[in-house]
Each structure stands twice: as C-alpha cells, then as structure tokens.
Write an enzyme that holds these catalytic residues in place. Structure first.
Site, PDB file in Angstrom:
ATOM      1  N   ASP A  50       0.737  -1.302  -0.085  1.00 32.20           N
ATOM      2  CA  ASP A  50      -0.003  -0.197  -0.035  1.00 32.20           C
ATOM      3  C   ASP A  50       0.774   1.210   0.109  1.00 32.20           C
ATOM      4  O   ASP A  50       0.376   2.249  -0.137  1.00 32.20           O
ATOM      5  CB  ASP A  50      -1.119   0.060   0.926  1.00 32.20           C
ATOM      6  CG  ASP A  50      -0.346   0.112   2.410  1.00 32.20           C
ATOM      7  OD1 ASP A  50       0.919  -0.243   2.424  1.00 32.20           O
ATOM      8  OD2 ASP A  50      -1.071   0.048   3.596  1.00 32.20           O
ATOM      9  N   SER A  51       2.125   0.843   0.095  1.00 31.76           N
ATOM     10  CA  SER A  51       3.215   2.262  -0.009  1.00 31.76           C
ATOM     11  C   SER A  51       2.964   2.820  -1.616  1.00 31.76           C
ATOM     12  O   SER A  51       3.276   4.047  -1.863  1.00 31.76           O
ATOM     13  CB  SER A  51       4.605   1.770  -0.047  1.00 31.76           C
ATOM     14  OG  SER A  51       4.562   0.638  -0.624  1.00 31.76           O
ATOM     15  N   ASP A  89      -1.362  -5.940  -0.566  1.00 31.39           N
ATOM     16  CA  ASP A  89      -1.648  -5.464   0.663  1.00 31.39           C
ATOM     17  C   ASP A  89      -3.061  -5.214   0.803  1.00 31.39           C
ATOM     18  O   ASP A  89      -3.509  -4.752  -0.141  1.00 31.39           O
ATOM     19  CB  ASP A  89      -0.848  -3.784   0.836  1.00 31.39           C
ATOM     20  CG  ASP A  89       0.066  -4.242   1.932  1.00 31.39           C
ATOM     21  OD1 ASP A  89       0.212  -5.021   2.874  1.00 31.39           O
ATOM     22  OD2 ASP A  89       1.083  -3.330   1.788  1.00 31.39           O
ATOM     23  N   LYS A 119      -1.346  -9.405   2.379  1.00 27.89           N
ATOM     24  CA  LYS A 119      -1.053  -8.838   3.520  1.00 27.89           C
ATOM     25  C   LYS A 119      -1.741  -7.901   4.488  1.00 27.89           C
ATOM     26  O   LYS A 119      -2.518  -7.021   3.542  1.00 27.89           O
ATOM     27  CB  LYS A 119       0.458  -8.298   3.338  1.00 27.89           C
ATOM     28  CG  LYS A 119       1.155  -7.712   4.598  1.00 27.89           C
ATOM     29  CD  LYS A 119       2.453  -7.587   4.244  1.00 27.89           C
ATOM     30  CE  LYS A 119       2.717  -6.080   3.664  1.00 27.89           C
ATOM     31  NZ  LYS A 119       2.425  -4.967   4.460  1.00 27.89           N
ATOM     32  N   GLU A 121      -1.583  -5.406   8.516  1.00 27.79           N
ATOM     33  CA  GLU A 121      -1.054  -5.120   9.275  1.00 27.79           C
ATOM     34  C   GLU A 121      -1.807  -5.375  10.635  1.00 27.79           C
ATOM     35  O   GLU A 121      -2.827  -5.313  10.904  1.00 27.79           O
ATOM     36  CB  GLU A 121      -0.821  -3.456   9.222  1.00 27.79           C
ATOM     37  CG  GLU A 121       0.262  -3.086   8.158  1.00 27.79           C
ATOM     38  CD  GLU A 121       0.439  -1.744   8.000  1.00 27.79           C
ATOM     39  OE1 GLU A 121       0.128  -0.942   8.850  1.00 27.79           O
ATOM     40  OE2 GLU A 121       0.966  -1.288   7.016  1.00 27.79           O
ATOM     41  N   GLU A 188       8.746  -4.565  10.543  1.00 27.58           N
ATOM     42  CA  GLU A 188       9.325  -3.495  10.087  1.00 27.58           C
ATOM     43  C   GLU A 188       9.675  -2.476  11.416  1.00 27.58           C
ATOM     44  O   GLU A 188       9.122  -2.629  12.449  1.00 27.58           O
ATOM     45  CB  GLU A 188       8.157  -2.538   9.313  1.00 27.58           C
ATOM     46  CG  GLU A 188       8.428  -1.083   8.870  1.00 27.58           C
ATOM     47  CD  GLU A 188       7.584  -0.584   7.932  1.00 27.58           C
ATOM     48  OE1 GLU A 188       6.587  -1.263   7.215  1.00 27.58           O
ATOM     49  OE2 GLU A 188       7.972   0.411   7.320  1.00 27.58           O
TER      50      GLU A 188
HETATM   51  O1  KIV Z   1       3.639  -1.365   1.735  1.00 26.70           O
HETATM   52  C1  KIV Z   1       4.576  -1.651   1.673  1.00 26.70           C
HETATM   53  O2  KIV Z   1       5.562  -1.163   1.018  1.00 26.70           O
HETATM   54  C2  KIV Z   1       4.923  -2.375   3.043  1.00 26.70           C
HETATM   55  C3  KIV Z   1       6.439  -2.981   3.062  1.00 26.70           C
HETATM   56  C4  KIV Z   1       7.203  -1.811   3.355  1.00 26.70           C
HETATM   57  C5  KIV Z   1       6.747  -4.012   3.677  1.00 26.70           C
HETATM   58  O3  KIV Z   1       4.183  -2.737   3.534  1.00 26.70           O
END
Ligand code: KIV
Length: 279
Positions: A50-51, A89, A119, A121, A188
């Site tokens: 989600d970055s 994500d 994924k 969090e 992280e």
């Molecule tokens: O969103 C992302 O890029 C991440 C990584 C930094 C693990 O969750």
C-alpha cells in the site's frame, strides 16, 4: 476478473513458508507491469504494497490507498510476472472493522488479481481476521513492528522494541500472527536484536525491513532501492542505483535538444522513400 498472464509455475505461499531458516527470501515491492517484468527473474516475492499510495500517487501516507487502487496495481504486477509469489496489501479500512469485512476484501483482491496471498498489518488485534481469511484458503502475510497504517494514531513512524513492554507486545504479536496461520510475517522498523530474537522465536519466516540481517528474508520499497525516491530516504534503505539522477539528466538533455531543434533528427522521422508503414 484475474489477469491472463498468471501461470501455474509460481512460487507459492507454502514454498515461502518452507524457506524458514534457509537461504534468505528476496522480496521487493512492485506496483507496475514493467517493474514487475524487470524484478521477477531476481526475486522470490513481489509485494504490491500500500506504499503505492505514497510512491506512485503522491499521498502523504499509506492511508491514501484504496481497494480499487490495490487491485489495479495487483493486476498489473500479475501481468508482468510469471515466477514470483505475488502478495497484495489490504489497504487501511478494508479489514479492521470485522472478520466478515476482512474475508470479503481478501476474496475480492484474490478474485480480481489472481495473486498468491494478501498482507495485513496487526498482531494480537488482527489475529481473528488472519485466521478467518486463512480458513477461506487464502494465504496471509502478517506485518508487525512499525505499522505505517497506524502512523496517525502513533503520531509518526516510531521504531519498535525500545522498551521492555513493547518487546513483550512484539512477542505477543508475532505469536498471535503465527498461531492465526500466517505463512510469513513482515517485521518493520524494529530494534535489530529484537527482530533477531523474534526470528528465532517463531516457526514462520520473518521478512525484515529496517529490522535485522538475521530475518529469514528482506524487503525494500523498489523505488527506494533504485534511487527514485524524491522525498526523504529512510535510514534502512540502501540505494543500489540512482535513477532520479539518470531521469533528471535525460529530461534536461531532451529539453535542450527540443529547444535547439536537434531532436528529432534524421533517424527519428519518416521519409517518403523508406516505405515502412510501421512506426
Ligand atoms: O506497503 C509496503 O510497501 C510495505 C512494505 C514496506 C513491507 O508494507
């Protein structure tokens, strides 16, 4: 509908799980078709993080990501890769409210992209969501330690594992994610020695980012790794290229040549005699 280029020869979540304690697992984020094509031969796992909301869309935090955004980039990465395990994500707001919401969002992501896993969090607080998604047959990667989706709640990007209470909480989170059935977990922004201890403590692979070389694998945001980041570069990033300089230089030379009419030259225009119809 899942994109057409997904093959049956990909590395799966179970292959990643079996890599615990073995050769380090190579992971990078990817958001687009061309980058996925370039990275796929070199990595074990591509994360559509989600970055993407920050890196490609210019949002201030990952809270700018939506399910629609993650699905569009997930589809592009699936089209551009054939070997890597692709993990997408789950964006903030798509899973925290209830187990039913989490399952529905995970199903949508898998159904629309054909990716291998999702994924999310959270540790103890998200264990029920992880267990319910796994019970649907969808592999889940956990994410503990610094959790960027909590940046507003936490008042910034705070390194984890600095106090005894926080270390204990990290161990509870790691155990909860493992027990809920996750096939691996990102750690992280966590003190190195704590990330090492966590890696030894649980039986699923840990993937470090700003964590420890002892983790079972490493991940970086691809734009950070290739030197495309235009804002602050975090301490844990190593730039293996400096593409921002290459791009700025190319743009400056192009601008000069357009202004001086050096471009386009004879090689880049069509003459009546060349006879070719194809550009
Ligand atoms: O969103 C992302 O890029 C991440 C990584 C930094 C693990 O969750």
């Amino acid at each position: 509908m899942a994109p057409e280029r997904s093959t049956g020869n990909r590395i799966g979540a179970e292959d990643i799980r079996r890599r615990k304690g073995g050769v380090p697992i190579v992971c990078l984020t990817a958001y687009t078709y061309p980058i996925a094509r370039m990275l796929d031969p070199h990595v074990d796992l591509l994360l559509v993080g989600d970055s993407v909301a920050m890196v490609l869309h210019g949002h201030a935090t990952t809270l700018g990501a939506s399910l629609e955004m993650m699905i569009a980039h997930g589809q592009a990465v699936m089209r551009g890769s054939a070997k890597a395990c692709v993990v997408v994500d789950m964006p903030a707001g798509s899973y925290e409210d209830s187990v039913a919401q989490a399952v529905a969002s995970a199903r949508l992501i898998i159904g629309e992209t054909g990716c291998q896993a999702v994924k999310l969090e959270g540790g103890v607080d998200m264990a029920a969501q992880i267990a319910a998604i796994v019970a649907e047959g969808i592999p889940v990667m956990g994410h503990i330690g610094l959790q960027p989706q909590s940046v507003d709640k936490e008042g910034g990007y705070k390194i984890k594992g600095r106090s005894r209470e926080n270390v204990a909480a990290l161990f509870r989170d790691a155990e909860a994610v493992e027990k809920a059935g996750a096939f691996s977990v990102v750690i992280e922004g966590t003190v190195e020695a704590v990330a090492s201890d966590l890696t030894r403590h649980i039986a699923i692979p840990t993937i470090g980012i700003g964590a420890s070389g002892d983790c079972d694998g490493q991940i970086l945001v691809v734009d950070d790794m290739i030197g495309m980041t235009v804002n602050r570069v975090p301490k844990f990033v190593k730039e293996y290229a400096k593409l921002r300089d290459t791009i700025a230089d190319a743009a400056a030379r192009y601008a000069d040549e357009v202004r001086s009419r050096a471009f386009p030259g004879p090689d880049h225009v069509f003459s009546a005699a060349s006879g070719k119809d194809q550009a």
